[in-house]
Design a protein around this motif. Structure first.
Motif, PDB file in Angstrom:
ATOM      1  N   ARG A   2       0.672  -1.129   0.104  1.00 11.81           N
ATOM      2  CA  ARG A   2       0.065   0.032   0.118  1.00 11.81           C
ATOM      3  C   ARG A   2       0.877   1.260  -0.109  1.00 11.81           C
ATOM      4  NH1 ARG A   2      -2.742  -2.667   4.223  1.00 11.81           N
ATOM      5  NH2 ARG A   2      -4.350  -4.054   3.212  1.00 11.81           N
ATOM      6  N   ALA A   3       2.173   1.238   0.662  1.00 12.33           N
ATOM      7  CA  ALA A   3       2.811   2.321   0.712  1.00 12.33           C
ATOM      8  C   ALA A   3       3.666   2.699  -0.795  1.00 12.33           C
ATOM      9  CB  ALA A   3       3.986   2.216   1.716  1.00 12.33           C
ATOM     10  N   VAL A   4       3.935   1.871  -1.423  1.00  9.54           N
ATOM     11  CA  VAL A   4       4.229   1.958  -2.953  1.00  9.54           C
ATOM     12  C   VAL A   4       3.092   2.370  -3.693  1.00  9.54           C
ATOM     13  CG1 VAL A   4       5.350   0.782  -4.901  1.00  9.54           C
ATOM     14  CG2 VAL A   4       5.912   0.058  -2.657  1.00  9.54           C
ATOM     15  N   GLU A   5       1.953   2.031  -3.615  1.00 11.17           N
ATOM     16  CA  GLU A   5       0.877   2.439  -4.294  1.00 11.17           C
ATOM     17  C   GLU A   5       0.558   3.889  -3.895  1.00 11.17           C
ATOM     18  OE1 GLU A   5      -2.136  -0.505  -3.135  1.00 11.17           O
ATOM     19  OE2 GLU A   5      -1.602  -1.833  -4.714  1.00 11.17           O
ATOM     20  N   ALA A   6       0.744   4.226  -2.632  1.00 14.43           N
ATOM     21  CA  ALA A   6       0.180   5.537  -2.305  1.00 14.43           C
ATOM     22  C   ALA A   6       1.484   6.562  -2.652  1.00 14.43           C
ATOM     23  CB  ALA A   6       0.501   5.651  -0.453  1.00 14.43           C
ATOM     24  N   PHE A   7       2.807   5.936  -2.799  1.00 13.10           N
ATOM     25  CA  PHE A   7       3.773   6.780  -3.309  1.00 13.10           C
ATOM     26  C   PHE A   7       3.616   7.227  -4.538  1.00 13.10           C
ATOM     27  CE2 PHE A   7       7.999   6.492  -5.512  1.00 13.10           C
ATOM     28  CZ  PHE A   7       8.785   7.636  -5.025  1.00 13.10           C
ATOM     29  N   PHE A   8       3.253   6.431  -5.474  1.00  9.41           N
ATOM     30  CA  PHE A   8       3.013   6.507  -6.986  1.00  9.41           C
ATOM     31  C   PHE A   8       1.779   7.469  -7.247  1.00  9.41           C
ATOM     32  CE2 PHE A   8       5.297   2.729  -8.232  1.00  9.41           C
ATOM     33  CZ  PHE A   8       6.548   3.135  -8.833  1.00  9.41           C
ATOM     34  N   ASP A   9       0.864   7.411  -6.239  1.00 10.71           N
ATOM     35  CA  ASP A   9      -0.716   8.202  -6.233  1.00 10.71           C
ATOM     36  C   ASP A   9      -0.110   9.772  -5.971  1.00 10.71           C
ATOM     37  OD1 ASP A   9      -2.653   6.323  -7.023  1.00 10.71           O
ATOM     38  OD2 ASP A   9      -3.209   5.975  -4.840  1.00 10.71           O
ATOM     39  N   VAL A  10       0.707   9.867  -5.049  1.00  4.89           N
ATOM     40  CA  VAL A  10       1.338  11.306  -4.748  1.00  4.89           C
ATOM     41  C   VAL A  10       2.106  11.703  -5.856  1.00  4.89           C
ATOM     42  CG1 VAL A  10       2.809  12.606  -3.191  1.00  4.89           C
ATOM     43  CG2 VAL A  10       1.377  10.943  -1.991  1.00  4.89           C
ATOM     44  N   ILE A  11       2.916  10.905  -6.386  1.00  4.78           N
ATOM     45  CA  ILE A  11       3.768  11.424  -7.464  1.00  4.78           C
ATOM     46  C   ILE A  11       2.900  11.765  -8.829  1.00  4.78           C
ATOM     47  CG2 ILE A  11       5.419  10.740  -9.179  1.00  4.78           C
ATOM     48  CD1 ILE A  11       6.580  11.346  -6.398  1.00  4.78           C
ATOM     49  N   LEU A  12       1.863  10.851  -8.995  1.00  4.16           N
ATOM     50  CA  LEU A  12       1.028  11.119 -10.180  1.00  4.16           C
ATOM     51  C   LEU A  12       0.242  12.318 -10.096  1.00  4.16           C
ATOM     52  CD1 LEU A  12       0.339   7.455 -11.277  1.00  4.16           C
ATOM     53  CD2 LEU A  12       1.690   9.082 -12.410  1.00  4.16           C
ATOM     54  N   GLY A  13      -0.304  12.538  -8.598  1.00  5.37           N
ATOM     55  CA  GLY A  13      -1.014  13.741  -8.181  1.00  5.37           C
ATOM     56  C   GLY A  13      -0.235  15.034  -8.691  1.00  5.37           C
ATOM     57  N   ARG A  14       0.929  14.746  -8.061  1.00  7.41           N
ATOM     58  CA  ARG A  14       1.631  16.061  -8.311  1.00  7.41           C
ATOM     59  C   ARG A  14       2.209  16.590  -9.953  1.00  7.41           C
ATOM     60  NH1 ARG A  14       4.535  19.673  -5.741  1.00  7.41           N
ATOM     61  NH2 ARG A  14       6.530  20.356  -6.158  1.00  7.41           N
ATOM     62  N   ILE A  15       2.375  15.453 -10.520  1.00  6.98           N
ATOM     63  CA  ILE A  15       2.338  15.541 -12.038  1.00  6.98           C
ATOM     64  C   ILE A  15       1.626  16.116 -12.573  1.00  6.98           C
ATOM     65  CG2 ILE A  15       2.913  14.167 -14.219  1.00  6.98           C
ATOM     66  CD1 ILE A  15       4.775  12.342 -12.733  1.00  6.98           C
ATOM     67  N   ALA A  16       0.202  15.577 -12.162  1.00 10.65           N
ATOM     68  CA  ALA A  16      -1.004  16.086 -12.939  1.00 10.65           C
ATOM     69  C   ALA A  16      -1.264  17.806 -12.271  1.00 10.65           C
ATOM     70  CB  ALA A  16      -2.244  15.393 -12.633  1.00 10.65           C
ATOM     71  N   ASP A  17      -0.619  18.236 -11.460  1.00  7.66           N
ATOM     72  CA  ASP A  17      -1.204  19.438 -10.846  1.00  7.66           C
ATOM     73  C   ASP A  17      -0.548  20.673 -11.559  1.00  7.66           C
ATOM     74  OD1 ASP A  17      -1.760  21.670  -9.213  1.00  7.66           O
ATOM     75  OD2 ASP A  17      -0.651  20.894  -7.383  1.00  7.66           O
ATOM     76  N   ALA A  89       7.732  14.467 -21.395  1.00  7.44           N
ATOM     77  CA  ALA A  89       7.631  14.224 -23.060  1.00  7.44           C
ATOM     78  C   ALA A  89       5.994  14.212 -23.171  1.00  7.44           C
ATOM     79  CB  ALA A  89       8.209  12.837 -23.255  1.00  7.44           C
ATOM     80  N   GLY A  90       5.096  14.512 -22.383  1.00  4.13           N
ATOM     81  CA  GLY A  90       3.909  14.794 -22.781  1.00  4.13           C
ATOM     82  C   GLY A  90       3.010  13.331 -22.849  1.00  4.13           C
ATOM     83  N   THR A  91       3.360  12.411 -22.112  1.00  6.52           N
ATOM     84  CA  THR A  91       2.467  11.076 -21.927  1.00  6.52           C
ATOM     85  C   THR A  91       1.207  11.469 -21.000  1.00  6.52           C
ATOM     86  OG1 THR A  91       4.638   9.794 -21.921  1.00  6.52           O
ATOM     87  CG2 THR A  91       2.894   8.803 -21.067  1.00  6.52           C
ATOM     88  N   SER A  92       0.404  10.808 -21.395  1.00  7.78           N
ATOM     89  CA  SER A  92      -1.019  11.095 -20.583  1.00  7.78           C
ATOM     90  C   SER A  92      -1.211  10.511 -19.348  1.00  7.78           C
ATOM     91  CB  SER A  92      -2.225  10.535 -21.581  1.00  7.78           C
ATOM     92  OG  SER A  92      -2.080   9.086 -21.546  1.00  7.78           O
ATOM     93  N   ASP A  93      -1.877  11.081 -18.653  1.00  8.39           N
ATOM     94  CA  ASP A  93      -2.006  10.792 -17.310  1.00  8.39           C
ATOM     95  C   ASP A  93      -2.425   9.218 -17.248  1.00  8.39           C
ATOM     96  OD1 ASP A  93      -2.224  11.603 -14.277  1.00  8.39           O
ATOM     97  OD2 ASP A  93      -4.464  10.557 -14.557  1.00  8.39           O
ATOM     98  N   ALA A  94      -3.402   8.862 -18.149  1.00  8.16           N
ATOM     99  CA  ALA A  94      -3.875   7.575 -18.222  1.00  8.16           C
ATOM    100  C   ALA A  94      -2.526   6.665 -18.517  1.00  8.16           C
ATOM    101  CB  ALA A  94      -4.795   7.360 -19.388  1.00  8.16           C
ATOM    102  N   ASP A  95      -1.852   7.152 -19.345  1.00 16.03           N
ATOM    103  CA  ASP A  95      -0.631   6.230 -19.562  1.00 16.03           C
ATOM    104  C   ASP A  95       0.383   6.030 -18.440  1.00 16.03           C
ATOM    105  OD1 ASP A  95      -1.645   5.434 -21.986  1.00 16.03           O
ATOM    106  OD2 ASP A  95      -0.467   6.684 -23.228  1.00 16.03           O
ATOM    107  N   LEU A  96       0.572   7.249 -17.847  1.00 18.54           N
ATOM    108  CA  LEU A  96       1.407   7.360 -16.568  1.00 18.54           C
ATOM    109  C   LEU A  96       0.939   6.531 -15.256  1.00 18.54           C
ATOM    110  CD1 LEU A  96       2.204  11.286 -16.435  1.00 18.54           C
ATOM    111  CD2 LEU A  96       3.646   9.270 -17.372  1.00 18.54           C
ATOM    112  N   ARG A  97      -0.448   6.409 -15.125  1.00 13.85           N
ATOM    113  CA  ARG A  97      -0.956   5.645 -14.415  1.00 13.85           C
ATOM    114  C   ARG A  97      -0.831   4.169 -14.577  1.00 13.85           C
ATOM    115  NH1 ARG A  97      -3.193   8.286 -10.262  1.00 13.85           N
ATOM    116  NH2 ARG A  97      -3.424  10.536 -10.184  1.00 13.85           N
ATOM    117  N   SER A  98      -1.126   3.718 -15.817  1.00 23.84           N
ATOM    118  CA  SER A  98      -0.742   2.560 -16.145  1.00 23.84           C
ATOM    119  C   SER A  98       0.725   2.079 -16.030  1.00 23.84           C
ATOM    120  CB  SER A  98      -0.988   2.419 -17.572  1.00 23.84           C
ATOM    121  OG  SER A  98      -0.747   0.870 -18.249  1.00 23.84           O
ATOM    122  N   VAL A  99       1.512   2.791 -16.154  1.00 21.58           N
ATOM    123  CA  VAL A  99       3.010   2.464 -15.818  1.00 21.58           C
ATOM    124  C   VAL A  99       3.136   2.210 -14.427  1.00 21.58           C
ATOM    125  CG1 VAL A  99       5.313   3.095 -15.700  1.00 21.58           C
ATOM    126  CG2 VAL A  99       4.056   3.896 -17.917  1.00 21.58           C
ATOM    127  N   ALA A 100       2.546   3.027 -13.587  1.00 22.08           N
ATOM    128  CA  ALA A 100       2.617   2.795 -12.309  1.00 22.08           C
ATOM    129  C   ALA A 100       1.821   1.590 -11.911  1.00 22.08           C
ATOM    130  CB  ALA A 100       2.032   4.107 -11.287  1.00 22.08           C
TER     131      ALA A 100
END
Length: 123
Positions: A2-17, A89-100
């Motif tokens: 869960r900590a790893v998932e939360a880590f990526f959620d924070v990172i992806l949230g910051r990227i999207a902000d 490089a302009g990768t979409s949020d959906a693709d970034l979330r897929s990687v995570a």
């Protein structure tokens, strides 16, 4: 896990902000490492190591051996830095979330295999 998932959620949230600075200072600095002063290069490596240590600590309760935990921590940090580069490089949020999501699956599967190999069940 869960900590790893939360880590990526924070990172992806910051990227999207849109109010957050674009890109990752660590990734940008590492890309320029050949032109940085030595003390700046050392600081970049220390920041990456700090991330790795935090992830390693978050995984420490698993039954995986130290080598596996170290490898997983390095993998998570590598994916994190890749997300920063992909976002620039302009990768979409959906693709970034897929990687995570795939990274989290890889970590979970590795931990589950280790638990099974150690006789700790199917966790």
């Amino acid at each position: 896990m869960r900590a790893v998932e939360a880590f990526f959620d924070v990172i992806l949230g910051r990227i999207a902000d849109p109010s957050a600075p674009v890109g990752c200072l660590i990734a940008q600095s590492a890309a320029q490492s050949l032109t940085l002063k030595e003390e700046n290069s050392v600081q970049v490596r220390a920041l990456l190591d700090m991330q790795r240590q935090r992830i390693r600590a978050a995984l420490a309760d698993s039954s995986a051996d130290s080598r596996t935990l170290d490898e997983l921590a390095t993998f998570v940090v590598a994916v994190n830095q890749s997300l920063a580069v992909l976002s620039r490089a302009g990768t979409s949020d959906a693709d970034l979330r897929s990687v995570a999501r795939l990274a989290c699956t890889t970590v979970a599967d590795t931990l589950a295999r280790t638990a099974s190999a150690n006789g700790d069940g199917d966790s």
